[in-house]
Design an enzyme around this catalytic site. Sequence first.
Site: not given
Length: 607
Positions: A164, A516, A410, A480
């Site tokens: 990303d 994160e 990840e 998240y």
Amino acid sequence: MLYPQQNDKRNMLDLSGFWDFKLDPEEIGESEDWGKGLPAPRQIAVPASWNEQFQDTRDYFDIAWYAREFYVPQGWQDQQVFLRVGSANYAAKVWINGKFVGEHYGGHLPFALDITGAVAWDTANTVAIQVEGKLASTRVPPGNVGGRGGASSFMAGYPNTSFDFFPYTGIQRPVILYAIPQTRIEDVTVVTDIDGTTGSVNVKVTKRGNATTGELTLSGEDENYLAQLDFAGDLAETEITIPNARLWSPDDPYLYALTVTLHASDSEAEEAVTDRYCLDVGIRTIAVEGDKILLNGKPIFLTGFGRHEDFPVHGRGLNMPLIVKDYALLKWVGANSYRTSHYPYSEEQMMMADRTGILVIDEIPAVGLMFEDGEEAIQTRLKLCKQQMEELIARDKNHPSVVMWSVANEPMPPNMMRRFMGGGENTEDDNKTALGTAFFEEMFALTRALDPTRLVTVVSIMGGPVEWLNLSDVICINRYWGWYTQSGQIEAGAEFLARELDGLYAQLGKPIIITEFGADTIAGMHSDPPEMWTEEYQAEFLRAYLDVAATRPYVAGLHVWNFADFKTGQSTRRAGGLNLKGVFTRDRRPKMAAHLLRERWTQPQKE
Ligand code: BDP
């Protein structure tokens, strides 16, 4: 891979500036001898990514050529001359006066080529560098893999990557011409330790040529510590002891100055000195004990961010004023650390971290790794990951700021969504997970063998297999809840996080850093009660995560995603081609969340 430096024995010329530039979509440059110079070139700035310097190059990732002229100073004639490229993404080939001198694969680490035999001394030389940035599934990081969720998915972006951020391409760090003595210091490795108030600095020096002795001087706190270097073969090792050492830490990033001197003969006389190299040394230790990370034997809580090297027009190009600005903002907001998400940053960033006292989790570009496409592709990527870790450790091993290596960000387990939602057994998936486990076991073993003095981690995605996580010294997780899931429901996300953290700690018993967590935020958009994409939502989301962590002693650090807004590919999830999770905008203006973090992080942290 010593950083080039200039002193009475070493010389260098920075070839930054305007270079000739030409795209080569038909790949004719090699057969038409562009190594000697480019036909009808345009001008481009080096260093900088090529994507935003022209309108027609933004999404161009095929071959392009750079060239310029240079002179080699006559005074360098008895030395060896190298050309060093700080970063060329992704692959580079180099010609001097039309003669091919070498190549490099992998976009974010330096390479140096011996060009002594190829240069002319009495006339101008031409250097031509071919750079190729194709996105391929067998590269690290992988591209053209169908995007997150598959090429046909509404999640897929353009350009198509497994990661990303925008795949900036070109010569992104300086090209340096340097000259060093024939009999010289090849490498220096410094390891520090502490015993009570006494520091020790162990120094290994490798040399080339017929020198047999040398000398070390370590200076600091108004003292000079001297030690003799006696070479056995090409290696000498010695240790300096410093009573009442002034230790390096974020509160006091004190650096001693180490000078290594090599003698061409046994004589101590100044005329016998053939080479000299200087290095900053921070005396510190890093370790894990129980659920704590220990810096110099004392628990430390990491505050900070995942970042990107990213700025308009420069792209990923070295941007010195931006480095100064970003470190000032890190200090302002109360951050003591960051991760080089998701590739090695410039050497200048590492130097600034040493000087300002910022701890670094140093990551190779292994982002978006997958284990779905068969043994051969996996082995190809493993080889590349190993090469990049070897080159990264060779480059960054002497920086006191670097405290942890990250072998990947990840990596994607098979059938992530099924795992993620707590799906049941599936043998095919388990086999693929096992391929990943073997992959990471190799990466950890290699990293620990190359550097037994630092911590090692793999940064895990939501739903990532516990067997991968468990290899880490510190459990690093990206989460998240309250954004991609439990959208719009900060409290529900925070409750889920709390349960998950307690479960992970009960299972693994190691310190945890949330590497994160964050929410996309359009600067200037507000709502009360908080709604997604507003500044209030970002601030409340971060506050909720900070509160969950504050009551859990095993949480050893928090890295907000992201320090600043950054460029991505285009997709339905990325307004304006930007990831907007920055607590600073792309031009470094604080959002509300930056003030919240500053309020919380400039208070003493739990230990
Ligand atoms: C994480 C990735 C990071 C992304 C972030 C996001 O590690 O590179 O930018 O998500 O979605 O999964 O903002």
